[in-house]
Design an enzyme around this catalytic site. Structure first.
Site, mmCIF file in Angstrom:
data_model
loop_
_atom_site.group_PDB
_atom_site.id
_atom_site.type_symbol
_atom_site.label_atom_id
_atom_site.label_comp_id
_atom_site.label_asym_id
_atom_site.label_seq_id
_atom_site.Cartn_x
_atom_site.Cartn_y
_atom_site.Cartn_z
ATOM 1 N N HIS A 178 -67.533 76.930 3.544
ATOM 2 C CA HIS A 178 -66.362 77.733 3.926
ATOM 3 C C HIS A 178 -66.703 79.219 3.866
ATOM 4 O O HIS A 178 -66.252 80.012 4.697
ATOM 5 C CB HIS A 178 -65.197 77.448 2.978
ATOM 6 C CG HIS A 178 -64.506 76.139 3.195
ATOM 7 N ND1 HIS A 178 -64.004 75.744 4.418
ATOM 8 C CD2 HIS A 178 -64.213 75.134 2.328
ATOM 9 C CE1 HIS A 178 -63.426 74.560 4.300
ATOM 10 N NE2 HIS A 178 -63.552 74.159 3.046
ATOM 11 N N HIS A 209 -70.322 72.657 -0.500
ATOM 12 C CA HIS A 209 -69.113 72.495 0.315
ATOM 13 C C HIS A 209 -68.338 73.810 0.419
ATOM 14 O O HIS A 209 -68.048 74.294 1.521
ATOM 15 C CB HIS A 209 -68.231 71.405 -0.309
ATOM 16 C CG HIS A 209 -66.922 71.191 0.370
ATOM 17 N ND1 HIS A 209 -66.667 70.106 1.174
ATOM 18 C CD2 HIS A 209 -65.775 71.923 0.376
ATOM 19 C CE1 HIS A 209 -65.430 70.168 1.633
ATOM 20 N NE2 HIS A 209 -64.865 71.272 1.160
ATOM 21 N N GLU A 210 -68.007 74.384 -0.733
ATOM 22 C CA GLU A 210 -67.209 75.615 -0.716
ATOM 23 C C GLU A 210 -67.988 76.772 -0.099
ATOM 24 O O GLU A 210 -67.415 77.626 0.586
ATOM 25 C CB GLU A 210 -66.738 75.972 -2.126
ATOM 26 C CG GLU A 210 -65.825 74.939 -2.758
ATOM 27 C CD GLU A 210 -64.592 74.597 -1.917
ATOM 28 O OE1 GLU A 210 -64.179 75.434 -1.078
ATOM 29 O OE2 GLU A 210 -64.043 73.497 -2.098
#
Length: 706
Positions: free
Chosen positions: A502, A498-499
């Protein structure tokens, strides 16, 4: 300037590159924050920075930013896109870069001294933001360009920057009269100070609690790694021979899922749910009431009926009604699924001879039992295949296959913290794409909870050449203990993907202006959440999920079990998330704030009235809901599910292509969304990629709620 100083929190996540290639004299000799940075890729000189450097550097940088704004305002030439909009976009670079480093330090290496420095710096930042956003002469020039007929010759991205700049000033009060501007300035200062206090209280309160176990029998059910971690925590605290469990996720969540001692599960979860609600110095209730009043007062001052109405006006959702429509659409099937899961939990509790209703501290423990018995699967079977270094290889593999990125570990460069790792990122043609740091292990009391991605420098253009970003990914995973490596849970694997999503977004941006680097809050999570779809894809698991001792690739039998169990627990997960989103909206849709508002009763009415199961607390209860009270996700926690509609629909494009690494789809996603960032309205970017608006079908299928 610092579009970022005006657009909340962005000054904490990006700064521009120091512009000169020639040696420049340091205006504050001996202060590394204002010096020209000589390390590779102009990485900040983290190791040279001392606490006493911050305030002088911030004060100097704020003065320089004021001079840059004055130069725009006092320009005797008629306002143009270049001498006003671009000049404003380029201003405040030094302030942003210094403030970003301090903000990061307060998040990953907090101390009482750093917290005090951050409070003083926040006041300086808020005052500067007020001065700029409410500067009538500056806005007059911006408005003159905005209203000019000459804008027809601008490129589409330039027109977008002009529109966003003008709109941001209006939303920040530029059209108010002087008396109302003064009121707004005071409100902004108070909001900023209270948000920072809330976050600092959260970090301290989370670190303060310890569940201390002295009897080894009370460790029954816990894995060897969990026990070793608890012993290590106790030893570091000078209490060798005991076991410490804390309220940070790597400690409490495995305890709730595995510890057989029901009373101890109750104790630690009760402490977790009551953080910052204990009537002590870290109690956040009065801060929250004050923030609610201030945010509503600001919204009404700017012509809106509620804070949510104001916040959502420039988001994809546009209105509170649109947010509630989506949340309510998912709430009913989520509650139904959660009730199915509750019935199974009751069955398993009966097998253990426990009568009566299940409680919140029972859910994770018995959900784990259901996983073991129904799917023959538990975290201890999977963990050996998810060594943190192996998962890192997995995220790099996916980025390489989709976008051609390559990662080379950097040695002997300055690091934000000694536990960080740094990587040089290049594109498929060998060109530099950026630098990325990883700071992945928990440091209770120093590092705030959760996981996030930020930048020490955003992507930019200097003399026509793209300058890559310096990105950082921070998490709170269990650290290696003795001979035991850091083995991630499936939730933590998903968090890292997820991170890193980003991170990919930040690395791939390719816009000419700093003011176009951001997204609406409810669009930004598409990049992180779409990356999660590759985490457990069999083709990807075969590459990175290897037993940390034997090197054996994760067996197909275990992959099949993971796939079969993939939708189990979605009732609980969806309800706890939606509960937090609804609570956020209910607070910020208030049009009046009652005196002495009872926050616990408000929360109970908000969620109880919708039929939430008492065994499922909101993912974040009011007193420690840092996303919304610490800033960033105010009236915006719904953004994750809003973006999940987008990411599930977007991933369907790969499924439809018959290849989860389809180069045609990946190229389209990169060119139409990742690289363009905020060059167009978010929905237009999505339609350009997908060829249509998104639907909710893929989301409901993914969560097993169809």
């Amino acid at each position: 300037m610092t579009k970022s100083v005006i657009v909340s929190m962005a000054a904490m996540t990006a700064f521009a590159l120091a512009s000169c290639s020639n040696q420049v004299e340091n205006p504050l000799p001996g202060n590394p924050l204002t010096a020209q940075w000589e390390a590779y890729y102009q990485i900040p000189p983290f190791g040279e920075i001392r606490n006493e450097h911050y305030i002088p550097a911030i004060e100097y940088a704020a003065a320089q930013a004021r001079e840059e704004i004055d130069a725009i305002v006092n320009n005797t030439e008629a306002p143009t896109f270049e001498n006003t909009i671009v000049a404003y976009d380029n201003s405040g670079e030094l302030f942003d870069r210094v403030y970003t480093i301090l903000s990061s330090e307060g998040s990953i290496n907090a101390s009482d001294e750093i917290n005090e420095i951050a409070r003083n710096a926040s006041k300086i930042s808020s005052e500067l933001a007020n001065e700029i956003s409410l500067n009538p002469a500056l806005f007059e020039r911006i408005k003159a360009v905005h209203d000019s007929a000459d804008t027809a010759s601008l490129r589409p991205d330039q027109k977008r920057l002009l529109k966003l700049t003008y709109d941001r000033f209006v939303r920040n009060g530029a059209l108010l009269d002087d008396s109302l501007k003064n009121i707004l300035k005071e409100i902004n200062l108070k909001i900023s100070a209270n948000q920072l206090r809330f976050s600092q209280n959260m970090t301290k309160e989370t670190a303060a609690y310890k569940l201390i176990i002295e009897n080894e029998a009370d460790l029954a059910g816990l894995t060897e790694a969990q026990i070793a971690d608890a012993a290590s925590r106790a030893e570091k605290a000078g209490d060798a021979g005991k076991w410490y469990f804390g309220l940070d996720n790597p400690s409490i969540m495995p305890f709730l899922a595995n510890a057989q001692n029901r009373e101890l599960r109750k104790q630690i979860l009760t402490a977790y749910l009551n953080r910052c609600n204990n009537g002590n110095e870290e109690d956040n209730n009065e801060i929250i009431r004050e923030l609610l009043k201030l945010r509503l007062e600001k919204a009404k001052l700017l012509g809106y009926n509620s804070c949510a109405e104001y916040i959502l006006q420039d988001r994809m959702a546009k209105t509170p009604e649109a947010v509630y429509e989506l949340l309510d659409q998912i709430w009913k099937p989520a509650i139904a699924k959660a009730n199915e899961e509750l019935a199974q939990i009751k069955e398993y509790m009966k097998k253990d001879g426990i009568s009566g209703e299940p409680q919140a501290w029972d859910w994770r423990y018995y959900a784990q039992k259901v996983m073991v018995e129904k799917y023959s699967l538990d975290e201890s079977q999977m963990a050996p295949y998810f060594h943190v270094d192996s998962v890192m290889k997995g995220i790099f593999y996916v980025a390489g296959r989709l976008y051609g990125m390559q990662f080379e570990k950097l040695e002997n460069v300055p690091m934000p913290h000694q536990e960080c790792k740094a990587f040089k990122v290049t594109n498929k043609d060998g060109g530099e794409q950026g630098v990325i740091f990883f700071d992945l292990f928990a440091r209770p009391g120093q590092k705030r909870g959760g996981a996030w991605c930020g930048t020490y420098r955003g992507e930019s253009y200097t003399t026509g050449e793209r300058v890559g970003p310096i990105v950082t990914i921070v998490a709170n995973f269990s650290r290696p203990v003795g001979d035991n490596p850091s083995l991630l849970t499936t939730d933590e694997v998903e968090t890292l993907f997820h991170e890193f999503g980003h991170g990919i977004d930040n690395l791939m941006k390719d816009v000419k202006y700093a003011g176009l680097r951001g997204y609406p809050r409810d669009f930004v999570e598409i990049h992180s959440q779409i990356d999660e779809h590759w985490a457990f894809a069999p083709e990807v698991l075969a590459v990175y999920a290897k037993h940390w001792q034997t090197g054996e690739v994760i067996p197909q039998e275990l992959v099949d079990k993971m796939d079969a169990a993939g939708k189990y627990g979605q009732g609980f997960a969806t309800v706890e998330y939606l509960a937090a989103s609804l609570l956020d909206m209910d607070y910020h849709c208030l049009t009046e704030i009652p005196e002495n508002l009872d926050l616990e009763k408000f929360e109970e009415k908000s969620l109880g009235g919708r039929g939430i199961l008492k065994q499922i607390p909101s993912r974040y209860k009011t007193s420690y809901f840092n996303h919304i009270w610490g800033g960033g996700y105010t009236a915006g926690y719904y953004s994750y599910i809003w973006a999940e509609v987008l990411d599930c629909d977007a991933f369907e494009a790969y499924v439809e292509a018959g290849d989860i690494f389809s180069q045609e789809v990946a190229s389209r996603y990169a060119n139409e969304i990742l690289k363009r960032s905020n060059e167009d309205d978010a929905m237009n970017l999505y339609i350009n990629f997908r060829g249509r608006k998104p639907g909710t079908d893929a989301l409901l299928r993914k969560r097993g709620l169809e």
